[in-house]
Scaffold this active site. Structure first.
Site, mmCIF file in Angstrom:
data_model
loop_
_atom_site.group_PDB
_atom_site.id
_atom_site.type_symbol
_atom_site.label_atom_id
_atom_site.label_comp_id
_atom_site.label_asym_id
_atom_site.label_seq_id
_atom_site.Cartn_x
_atom_site.Cartn_y
_atom_site.Cartn_z
ATOM 1 N N LYS A 27 -13.243 0.936 -13.396
ATOM 2 C CA LYS A 27 -13.475 -0.779 -13.379
ATOM 3 C C LYS A 27 -13.859 -1.385 -15.033
ATOM 4 O O LYS A 27 -13.393 -2.439 -15.242
ATOM 5 C CB LYS A 27 -14.706 -0.766 -12.913
ATOM 6 N N GLY A 49 -6.553 1.943 -5.113
ATOM 7 C CA GLY A 49 -6.954 2.942 -5.815
ATOM 8 C C GLY A 49 -7.877 3.512 -5.352
ATOM 9 O O GLY A 49 -8.515 3.320 -4.520
ATOM 10 N N TYR A 64 -15.137 5.941 -12.046
ATOM 11 C CA TYR A 64 -14.272 5.014 -11.377
ATOM 12 C C TYR A 64 -15.345 4.112 -11.618
ATOM 13 O O TYR A 64 -14.470 3.276 -11.849
ATOM 14 C CB TYR A 64 -15.871 5.546 -10.087
ATOM 15 N N ASP A 99 3.167 2.383 -4.336
ATOM 16 C CA ASP A 99 2.516 3.007 -5.690
ATOM 17 C C ASP A 99 2.114 2.331 -7.087
ATOM 18 O O ASP A 99 3.423 2.224 -7.401
ATOM 19 C CB ASP A 99 3.294 4.757 -5.054
ATOM 20 N N ASP A 134 0.620 -0.725 -0.244
ATOM 21 C CA ASP A 134 0.445 0.048 0.545
ATOM 22 C C ASP A 134 0.896 1.119 -0.178
ATOM 23 O O ASP A 134 2.118 0.646 0.074
ATOM 24 C CB ASP A 134 -0.955 -0.255 1.095
ATOM 25 N N LEU A 169 -6.419 -4.478 -5.529
ATOM 26 C CA LEU A 169 -7.310 -3.530 -4.757
ATOM 27 C C LEU A 169 -7.390 -2.177 -5.003
ATOM 28 O O LEU A 169 -7.953 -1.464 -4.636
ATOM 29 C CB LEU A 169 -7.716 -4.066 -3.180
ATOM 30 N N SER A 171 -16.162 -3.442 -9.953
ATOM 31 C CA SER A 171 -17.363 -2.918 -8.795
ATOM 32 C C SER A 171 -18.255 -3.172 -9.712
ATOM 33 O O SER A 171 -18.686 -3.398 -11.052
ATOM 34 C CB SER A 171 -16.974 -1.607 -8.756
#
Ligand code: 15L
Length: 267
Positions: free
Chosen positions: A138, A71, A134, A49, A32, A69, A109
């Site tokens: 995806k 983002g 967003y 990053d 992370d 995951l 998502s």
């Protein structure tokens, strides 16, 4: 799959997976941009990053499977979505390919199909209908996943995650909720399922009001156990008025953001 990398491990889903998958694999590498704490010899925490290909290459070393995951987890300005969700996802697939990672599990998502009407069910065979930048990011992730599966032979699962919460918070989430334990189980099944090429699945609990068809769940042995209906009394009446785009479409409040559309044109 014994060596697992989780990007975005300090986020809400990342922390839940960290707890839920601890001790299951030879290595759980937690990456992370924010600090993460590794517990015990089978865990590693690294700063990474996803906009930095060199950092990602280091993160992938020796890894069998990546759970991606990282983002921006909601609608945001293009200046944030482009680097973190689009370029970061490209970088992740490319680093996986270059480093011989066999499987990528991509946190997609439900917002890829956000502008379908709630009067219709949605499967995985409908055209994308994103409700936000967003959601577009995806759709991009699912497309690059397909490309890397077909062109480079990676095994790829795209999880169209619903509303990940401790408990449902409004009436929409009686359909879209995914509980923490079902989320962990879904990712565990996606990691451990025998060979598959490319799958799209909804990340959703066994909700009585679910509106998403999930044929690939059986393929990986995912059987959700929680049902948002158990909380129906708590959220009764928590819903936007009829006619509000947030009430009409699968994506809920994301559909109402910046809305200047004409709902009559959306079949
Ligand atoms: C998502 O994809 C988001 O990450 C999360 O913030 C929720 O809004 C969820 O979808 C949802 O649709 O409820």
């Amino acid at each position: 799959m014994e060596r697992i990398l989780i990007t975005g491990a300090a986020g809400q889903i990342g922390r839940t997976l960290h707890r839920g998958l601890a001790g299951r694999y030879k290595l759980l590498r937690l990456a992370d941009i924010r600090p993460v704490t590794a517990n015990g010899p089978a865990e590693e925490a690294i700063e990474c990053d996803v906009t930095d290909p060199t950092a990602l290459a280091a993160a992938m070393r020796g890894v069998d499977c990546v759970v991606h995951l990282a983002g921006v987890p909601r609608e945001g300005p293009w200046e944030a979505i482009l680097p973190n969700n689009i370029i970061g996802t490209y970088n992740t697939f490319e680093a996986a390919r270059r480093n011989g990672v066999r499987r990528v599990i991509f946190a997609s998502s439900n917002h890829v199909i956000g502008y379908y009407r709630t009067t219709q069910r949605a499967g995985i065979d409908v055209l994308p209908r994103p409700d936000s930048r967003y959601g577009v990011s995806k759709v991009f992730g699912e497309a690059i996943g397909r490309l890397y599966a077909d062109k480079h032979g990676l095994s790829v699962a795209c999880l169209r995650i619903g509303s990940f919460r401790e408990r449902p918070e409004d009436e929409r989430q009686l359909a879209t909720w995914v509980s923490p334990r079902d989320m962990v189980e879904l990712v565990r099944c996606a990691i451990e399922a025998p060979e598959f090429h490319y799958l799209v699945l909804y990340g959703v609990s066994a909700n009585a009001r679910a509106r998403w068809d999930n044929p690939a769940a059986a393929r990986i042995g995912f059987v959700p156990r929680d049902n948002a209906e158990d909380y129906a009394n708590e959220v009764a009446g928590k819903a936007p008025p009829a006619g509000d785009p947030a009430a009409e479409f699968h994506g809920g409040s994301f559909c109402a953001l910046e809305w200047t559309g004409d709902a009559r044109r959306i079949d």
